[in-house]
Structure formats: C-alpha cells, structure tokens
Design a protein around this motif. Structure first.
Motif, PDB file in Angstrom:
ATOM      1  N   GLN A 151      -7.702   6.433   4.286  1.00  0.00           N
ATOM      2  CA  GLN A 151      -7.778   6.325   3.109  1.00  0.00           C
ATOM      3  C   GLN A 151      -6.438   5.174   2.885  1.00  0.00           C
ATOM      4  N   LEU A 152      -5.100   5.558   3.231  1.00  0.00           N
ATOM      5  CA  LEU A 152      -4.015   4.819   2.994  1.00  0.00           C
ATOM      6  C   LEU A 152      -4.238   3.336   3.971  1.00  0.00           C
ATOM      7  N   VAL A 153      -5.045   3.271   4.942  1.00  0.00           N
ATOM      8  CA  VAL A 153      -4.841   1.890   5.827  1.00  0.00           C
ATOM      9  C   VAL A 153      -6.052   1.069   5.402  1.00  0.00           C
ATOM     10  N   SER A 154      -7.084   1.583   4.320  1.00  0.00           N
ATOM     11  CA  SER A 154      -8.385   1.064   4.295  1.00  0.00           C
ATOM     12  C   SER A 154      -8.199  -0.357   4.030  1.00  0.00           C
ATOM     13  N   GLY A 155      -6.869  -0.843   3.249  1.00  0.00           N
ATOM     14  CA  GLY A 155      -6.830  -2.026   2.781  1.00  0.00           C
ATOM     15  C   GLY A 155      -6.458  -3.074   4.068  1.00  0.00           C
ATOM     16  N   LEU A 156      -6.248  -2.434   5.309  1.00  0.00           N
ATOM     17  CA  LEU A 156      -5.594  -3.274   6.397  1.00  0.00           C
ATOM     18  C   LEU A 156      -6.784  -3.706   7.369  1.00  0.00           C
ATOM     19  N   GLY A 157      -7.922  -2.891   7.217  1.00  0.00           N
ATOM     20  CA  GLY A 157      -8.876  -3.283   8.243  1.00  0.00           C
ATOM     21  C   GLY A 157      -8.518  -2.613   9.641  1.00  0.00           C
ATOM     22  N   LEU A 158      -7.809  -1.770   9.611  1.00  0.00           N
ATOM     23  CA  LEU A 158      -7.864  -0.834  10.927  1.00  0.00           C
ATOM     24  C   LEU A 158      -8.859   0.168  11.186  1.00  0.00           C
ATOM     25  N   ARG A 159      -8.875   0.349  12.439  1.00  0.00           N
ATOM     26  CA  ARG A 159     -10.070   1.231  12.750  1.00  0.00           C
ATOM     27  C   ARG A 159      -9.523   2.762  13.244  1.00  0.00           C
ATOM     28  N   VAL A 205      15.384   7.565   9.315  1.00  0.00           N
ATOM     29  CA  VAL A 205      14.480   8.343  10.616  1.00  0.00           C
ATOM     30  C   VAL A 205      13.636   6.997  11.067  1.00  0.00           C
ATOM     31  N   LEU A 206      12.856   6.359  10.026  1.00  0.00           N
ATOM     32  CA  LEU A 206      12.108   5.369  10.492  1.00  0.00           C
ATOM     33  C   LEU A 206      12.885   4.009  11.422  1.00  0.00           C
ATOM     34  N   LYS A 207      14.287   4.109  10.893  1.00  0.00           N
ATOM     35  CA  LYS A 207      15.077   2.944  11.643  1.00  0.00           C
ATOM     36  C   LYS A 207      15.170   3.588  12.969  1.00  0.00           C
ATOM     37  N   GLU A 208      15.434   4.716  13.119  1.00  0.00           N
ATOM     38  CA  GLU A 208      15.848   5.383  14.424  1.00  0.00           C
ATOM     39  C   GLU A 208      14.760   5.303  15.425  1.00  0.00           C
ATOM     40  N   ILE A 209      13.469   5.603  14.642  1.00  0.00           N
ATOM     41  CA  ILE A 209      12.357   5.498  15.822  1.00  0.00           C
ATOM     42  C   ILE A 209      12.116   4.008  15.984  1.00  0.00           C
ATOM     43  N   ARG A 210      12.104   2.939  14.985  1.00  0.00           N
ATOM     44  CA  ARG A 210      12.009   1.758  15.404  1.00  0.00           C
ATOM     45  C   ARG A 210      12.951   1.259  16.423  1.00  0.00           C
ATOM     46  N   ALA A 211      14.259   1.550  16.198  1.00  0.00           N
ATOM     47  CA  ALA A 211      15.109   1.232  17.244  1.00  0.00           C
ATOM     48  C   ALA A 211      14.927   1.864  18.575  1.00  0.00           C
ATOM     49  N   HIS A 263       0.802  -1.151  -0.122  1.00  0.00           N
ATOM     50  CA  HIS A 263       0.023  -0.059  -0.022  1.00  0.00           C
ATOM     51  C   HIS A 263       0.786   1.201   0.086  1.00  0.00           C
ATOM     52  N   LEU A 264       2.120   1.040   0.076  1.00  0.00           N
ATOM     53  CA  LEU A 264       2.825   2.353   0.274  1.00  0.00           C
ATOM     54  C   LEU A 264       2.756   3.092  -0.986  1.00  0.00           C
ATOM     55  N   PRO A 265       2.466   4.470  -0.957  1.00  0.00           N
ATOM     56  CA  PRO A 265       2.190   5.072  -2.571  1.00  0.00           C
ATOM     57  C   PRO A 265       3.456   5.409  -3.269  1.00  0.00           C
ATOM     58  N   PHE A 266       4.466   5.303  -2.558  1.00  0.00           N
ATOM     59  CA  PHE A 266       5.713   5.734  -3.199  1.00  0.00           C
ATOM     60  C   PHE A 266       6.954   5.042  -2.482  1.00  0.00           C
ATOM     61  N   SER A 276       8.745  17.413   3.407  1.00  0.00           N
ATOM     62  CA  SER A 276       9.805  16.439   3.447  1.00  0.00           C
ATOM     63  C   SER A 276       9.214  15.066   3.383  1.00  0.00           C
ATOM     64  N   GLY A 277       7.838  15.203   4.130  1.00  0.00           N
ATOM     65  CA  GLY A 277       7.333  13.748   4.004  1.00  0.00           C
ATOM     66  C   GLY A 277       7.294  13.066   5.442  1.00  0.00           C
ATOM     67  N   LYS A 278       6.890  14.005   6.207  1.00  0.00           N
ATOM     68  CA  LYS A 278       6.899  13.432   7.756  1.00  0.00           C
ATOM     69  C   LYS A 278       5.763  12.550   7.982  1.00  0.00           C
ATOM     70  N   THR A 279       4.282  12.726   7.237  1.00  0.00           N
ATOM     71  CA  THR A 279       3.273  12.065   7.544  1.00  0.00           C
ATOM     72  C   THR A 279       3.384  10.454   7.443  1.00  0.00           C
ATOM     73  N   ILE A 280       4.062  10.117   6.267  1.00  0.00           N
ATOM     74  CA  ILE A 280       4.347   8.772   6.153  1.00  0.00           C
ATOM     75  C   ILE A 280       5.034   7.959   7.051  1.00  0.00           C
ATOM     76  N   VAL A 281       5.869   8.804   7.642  1.00  0.00           N
ATOM     77  CA  VAL A 281       6.790   8.457   8.513  1.00  0.00           C
ATOM     78  C   VAL A 281       5.854   8.092   9.825  1.00  0.00           C
ATOM     79  N   ALA A 282       5.266   9.111  10.156  1.00  0.00           N
ATOM     80  CA  ALA A 282       4.460   8.904  11.451  1.00  0.00           C
ATOM     81  C   ALA A 282       3.371   7.851  11.296  1.00  0.00           C
ATOM     82  N   LEU A 283       3.076   7.624   9.901  1.00  0.00           N
ATOM     83  CA  LEU A 283       1.985   6.373   9.891  1.00  0.00           C
ATOM     84  C   LEU A 283       2.874   5.191   9.999  1.00  0.00           C
TER      85      LEU A 283
END
Ligand code: ADP
Ligand code: MG
Length: 699
Positions: A339-347, A276-282, A264-267, A300-307
C-alpha cells in the motif's frame, strides 16, 4: 602448548576406569584431565559453619549439622517407597528421607556414629526434615574445614557413584600428581594490569580452596579469561569482516526514496528514526557489507525505517527482502508495504510456506529475472530454491525468533553478500547485545512517535474478572477493539489449548453473538484460517480477538485499545511487554489488564510490579535478564556462542565491559597477535581452533 598430562584420557585417572570414564564423557563432556579441570564448581559451601537443630528455620539454604543417626528403615511400597532415618543432636531431632538409591544409602549408614549431614531443611507436619542429605562420617572426629566446592552432576552420574564429592576427590588426585603442570595463556601484562592470578594457581584456588576467600580470586581469573577470549573472537570476526567482505556500495539516493519521502510518507519521522536511517545509509555506502542490528521498542516505528532502507537498495539497482518470523507478520508487512509504495510502481512479492506450488514457481522465476523489487516472506525465503537476481538488502524483522544459523544461510549462497539489517523489539543492554549478536553494529530508535498516550496497566485478581468484562463492554461500545490472551506454555500445549477453548466459550456467553463479534486464533490453526481471522480483526469486523501468544510479535491494529492477559503470572516479562505493545498504537487511551490467580510466587510478583511501574522496554529487558538470565535470548543457544563455563553475561557485566575494552585494545595494537608478548595468546587460539574447529560465522 597444552602439556601432554592434561590431554590424558579421563579413564586413566585413579578410580575412574573405562565405565565411569564413559559416563563422564557422555554426561559432562569430560574426556581428558584438562576437561576435568574445566568442570568448575557451581557453588561453594562453608564447611566450617555448623548449625544446631533448634536454630533451623525454613528459609535457610543448605546447612550443615553434626550429630548421630539413631535409626533407619524403609517405608512405603512401589513408587512411594523411601528410606527414612532419625537424626539427633544435643538440641533435637529431624527426619532424613531418601527416595532413590535406597539400598546403597542404607548400606553406608552407621547407627549412632558421629556424622555430619548437609542439606536443605524443610518443615513438614511441624518437624523438620531433610531430603537426600549428604552424609559424611567423621574420621578421628576431625570435621572438614573451609569452603567446599559443589559440582554439577546428573542422576546418571550419581547412579555410577559420581557425586559432587567424588568429583572433588578426582580433583585432589589430579593436583597430587607430580606430572601436573599448567601453563599460562594470558600475557603477563594483562595479569598485572587486571590483577589476575596465574592460571595454575587459579585452578587450585577454584577446586581446592585453602580458605574461605581465595576461591573468589580464582573464579575471577577464569571469568576474565573466558570473557576476554569471547570478546577477542568477536572483535576479530568483526575486523575480519570489515577487512575482507566486500559489500554493495549504495552511493545514491534516487527516484524511489525521494519520491516516497516527499509525497508518500504518512507522517513526519521522529528524530530517532532519522538518526538511525542516516546510520544505515552511511553503512550501506562504505563498500563493506552492512551487518546491523536495529533495536527499537514495540511501536517505535521500525517498519518505516525498514521500508526507506529498502528503497535505497532499489534506487541502487538491487532487490530487497524482508523476512518475518510468522505468516501473520509477513502478511501484515506485505499489505502495509504494497500500500505504501503503490504510488511508485514497485513490484512487491510475498512468499511463505503457504504459497501454492504454481504461484511459488512463478514468484521464483520473477525473482531471478529481477521482476520483483521487494520480496516479503517467512522462513520460506531461505529455502535453497529461492534465488534473487541481485539481492542488495535483507531485513530480518523480530529477529529473536530466528536462529543464528538460519541467518547465516541467507547469504552463504550469494557472491557479493547483501547488506543485512536485523530488527528487534527486545531491547537488551548494549554490551550484552554486542556479545550475543556477535559482530553486529547496533542502531537504536530511542524515542516513540509523538501523540501516543501512555498505556494504563493494572493488575487484577481473577476473582474480579466480571469487572473487567464490564469495562470491555464499555470500551467496545465506544468502537474500540480488544485482545484477550491466554497463555501457551510448551510443556502442556494440550492443556493450554483446552484452557483457551473453555475461555473462548465462556467469553462467547458473556459477549453474546447478537451484540459482539469475537474471533479466535491459536497455534494449531492452519495459517490460512489464522489469516482470515486476523484480517477480520484488522478491518474492525471483530470486536475482540481471543488468542494465545501468536499475536505477541509485531501485529499492528491501532484501533485495539485493551489487552487482557489471563494467567499473566505464567508469562515472562519481555513477553508481557510485547503483548502490551499491541495496544497504544492509535490516538485513544489504551489499557493493559493483567489477570492472575491470587497465589503468586515471588518472581511473578516482581514481574507484575515491573509491568505496573514502567513501560520502558530497556528497563523491562534489564529486569527480565536479572529475573531470568540471558537463557535462550535471541536464539543464540544453538550457536554455541554463549557456551560459557564460568562467567555469567548478566552477573558479570562489569567484567564483560572490561574484557571487551581489553580485547579491543589488544587487536588495535596487534591485530594478528604477532608481538612477542602476545605469543602465548596466539598459540592458545591456534590450539582452541584445532580442538573446536573454526568459529562459524555468527551472523
Ligand atoms: P514496531 O517498531 O513495533 O515495528 P511499527 O513500525 O509497526 O512499530 O509502528 C507502529 C505504529 O506507529 C504504526 O502504526 C506506524 O504507522 C506508526 N508510526 C511509525 N512511525 C511513526 C511516526 N514517526 N509518527 C507517527 N506514527 C508513526
Ligand atoms: Mg514491527
């Protein structure tokens, strides 16, 4: 220990007494002799340097003249009433003017007696005058020497005859007192290493400098002390949090994250986003609470990192929340994320102050029951009745609109505190960030998604407005959309509102409804109505959006390619940069047009030049700091964290870095300050804590 003498109430100083003492307390927070010592001069004047009247020019700062006052009289009536005098030296004459305390000043003036006047010369009707000069009578013809400190006072203080000179005299009295002694608080090894003056000597150098240079050495010592203590506190808090505060261990990456990432990642993520995602994960896997600042320029695209971070939280059986500073942004996140997570069945749920009572009750129930995975909202999320079943990650978007205290509220009520990610597009220098954000760790997205065209920025005077209109028409004919922004400045909200309304009606005439759809949003509209207009603009149903700065932060409409800013000279640099960041989000060439009046002040010119020269948010932020000072940066003012008396976070950046290193070193060697050489420090901190109370958590 601070000695008794310095704790003496200020009213006991000779010449102060209960009445003046009270004013010193309320106006300057000076309660004791010690407080008085800490009222540092904010500048110095060189009293050994004299000018003559024929040397004056308008660009001069405060200057000193020697001569006589030959006459003085009151002129004008009522509010226009003032005191006017003539001052002469061998080379000419100027006018002296006072608007306040007329009677008092008149009584103190002696005609034809040699005096020194001190003030800023300005040219009026071809002669120089000086408004509210200081007048000093020369005893035995001996002029004062050397650097004289200038202290901050207020109108109220002055009306009690406490001006800068009076404060200077109080300092003299203090230092003349035999009981006065000042103990050192810094360890000797630091004094040696950083070549700092001893504390007692430094106070004297700052308040009663004996020559033209030594005040600087005194100031340096106190700046060091102030910044060093600040850094020790911050580093101490951070260590404590790392030691004591348990956090969720997000040990795995599972269905939601993986499915989304694969399908589902649009890009493709940029390298910076991956980093930064690695840093957050760690950080979320350590078992300590994450407290992290995510910096990334607008777009710079912070929203997708947040998601993606939220998906990790959900994969580890917790709930996630994202909080935005405005209704519009919360809405945008809600739609985007749903919209982004609509395929995952999340609420996904959304709660704002606009949510209807019944809907809110339902939401809160679902939240407690664990029926909601991602909660989007505004400040409404930190109300007391909002309780998550198991909150694992809280994300705060565009943080600079949130006060530090509000952030703290988020997890005070929780047991295991959720991880916290604070996102901001205000890229401030690293050292400063570490200081203002307290004990947050910092991640940075330092790269833009590929394929963006650089935004073209131009400056035009208002007189050329019609050309801009033509340009807008041609862009809109190509299917592009435009923002048209009017300033909104707090002091005159009503005026700005009129300004916006007039502008809107004019634009309507130039872009008639038969051909163009124009919408308007502003701060006085109901949230619901704003939303309707914003949505219409997002969907492309409007060609142009006329607004105040409500669109400043975060709004994402990729098809919008032109940003016109009226009265751009009235905006701060970071604000202009934020506004510009609303365009250039799609594939098309985008434009930012800065309109201004023809008359521009120096600072406004520099701001506009900076906007034309660079699109780099970091450069802009640095410049903004230089032009404006850290001021109300990031809502820190309420926290008292940056209540600095003598140091300046921007101007003293070098010292900030030095003291930070010194603080880190200290706490590494001796985290609890138990070593004999650090006893003084520990005692001092204990004393500060008693006076000021413990530091509340800063993040
Ligand atoms: P901001 O950091 O200002 O919050 P957003 O998260 O709103 O930025 O992203 C800005 C735009 O860039 C959005 O339209 C988003 O979909 C897009 N975007 C984000 N990351 C990428 C990427 N790696 N490649 C292409 N487009 C991206
Ligand atoms: Mg954003």
């Amino acid at each position: 220990m601070q000695n008794q003498f310095l704790l003496t109430p200020i009213e006991y100083l000779k010449g102060v007494g209960p009445l003046k003492g009270e004013v010193l307390k309320t106006e300057l927070g000076i309660f004791t002799f010690g407080d008085l010592l800490n009222h540092f001069p904010f500048r110095y004047v060189d009293r050994s340097k004299f000018f003559t009247i024929n040397e004056l020019n308008e660009d001069m700062p405060f200057v000193q003249l020697k001569g006589i006052i030959t006459e003085i009289h009151e002129i004008g009536e009522g509010r226009g009433k003032r005191l006017s005098g003539t001052f002469k030296d061998q080379t000419g004459e100027i006018e002296l003017v006072w608007f306040q305390h007329i009677k008092w000043i008149k009584d103190t003036i002696s005609i034809n007696k040699t005096c020194i006047i001190f003030g800023k010369p300005s040219l009026f009707n071809r002669t120089y005058n000086m408004v509210h000069p200081e007048v000093e009578w020369i005893e035995n013809d001996k002029p004062p020497k050397g650097m004289q400190p200038v202290y901050a006072t207020t109108e109220k203080l002055k009306s009690h005859k406490i001006d800068s000179k009076a404060i200077y005299r109080m300092m003299q009295l203090l230092f003349e007192n035999k009981a006065m002694s000042i103990e050192e608080v810094l360890p000797d090894y630091l004094l040696t290493k950083y070549q700092l003056e001893p504390r007692g000597k430094a106070y004297r150098m700052v308040h009663l400098p004996a020559n033209n240079t030594e005040f600087a050495a005194g100031q340096m010592r106190f700046k060091f002390e102030e910044l060093f203590f600040l850094n020790v506190k911050i580093a101490g808090l951070k260590n404590k949090r790392k030691r004591d505060v348990k956090g969720f261990v997000f040990s795995k990456i599972d269905y939601n994250f993986n499915t989304f990432y694969k399908f589902h990642l649009p890009f493709e993520l940029t390298e910076a986003q991956k980093k930064v995602l690695k840093e957050i994960r760690a950080d979320m896997a350590t078992g300590k609470q994450m407290n992290r600042l995510l910096q990334g320029d607008v777009g710079s695209g912070k929203t997708i990192v947040a998601l993606l971070s939220m998906l990790i939280a959900i994969d580890n059986r917790t709930q996630a929340a994202i909080m935005a500073p405005t209704e519009i942004l919360a809405n945008q996140h809600f739609e985007n994320i749903s919209q982004l997570v609509s395929g995952l069945g999340l609420r996904v749920g959304m709660l704002t102050s606009n949510t209807k009572k019944a809907a809110k009750a339902k939401l809160i129930e679902a939240l407690i029951d664990g029926q909601i995975d991602i909660m989007v909202g505004t400040h409404a999320l930190i109300e007391n009745d909002v309780v998550f079943q198991n909150p694992g990650l809280v994300i705060i978007d565009e943080q600079h609109r949130f006060g530090v205290a509000q952030r703290a509220k988020l997890w005070n009520k929780q047991q295991t505190p959720p991880h916290v990610l604070v996102m901001t597009a205000t890229p401030i220098p690293r050292t400063l960030a570490m200081t203002v954000y307290g004990d947050l760790d910092v991640s940075k997205i330092d790269q833009m998604p590929e394929g963006r065209k650089a935004i073209k920025t131009v400056h035009r005077y208002e007189t050329k407005r019609h050309e801009i209109f033509d340009f807008l028409k041609s862009e809109m004919a190509n299917g592009r959309q435009a923002y048209y922004v009017y300033p909104l400045i707090e002091e005159s909200e009503t005026l700005d509102y009129q300004n916006l309304m007039e502008g809107f009606h004019k634009l309507k005439q130039i872009f008639p409804e038969t051909h163009y759809k124009i919408g308007m949003v502003h701060g006085k509209m109901k949230a619901k109505d704003k939303e309707i207009v914003m949505n219409a603009f997002k969907k492309g149903e409007l060609n142009m959006l006329v607004s105040t700065t409500v669109i400043e932060v975060g709004v994402n409409v990729p098809n919008a390619s032109v940003m016109v800013i009226e009265n751009s000279e009235r905006f701060g640099l970071s604000q202009l940069h934020q506004l510009r960041g609303r365009v250039g989000r799609g594939a098309e060439q985008s434009y930012c047009i800065l309109l201004s009046s023809v008359k521009l002040g120096q600072v406004a010119k520099e701001r506009i030049k900076a906007m034309l020269d660079t699109t780099d948010g970091f450069e802009i932020a640095n410049l903004d700091l230089k032009l404006r000072g850290p001021g109300d940066l990031l809502g820190t003012r309420q926290s008292g964290l940056l209540d600095l008396k003598i140091a300046d976070l921007v101007k003293d950046e070098d010292l900030l870095i030095k003291t930070r290193m010194a603080a880190d070193e200290l706490l590494k060697e001796d985290p609890l300050l138990m070593k004999p050489e650090n006893i003084r420090l520990r005692n001092w901190f204990e004393q500060l804590r008693k006076v000021k109370g413990d530091w509340s958590r800063v993040s």
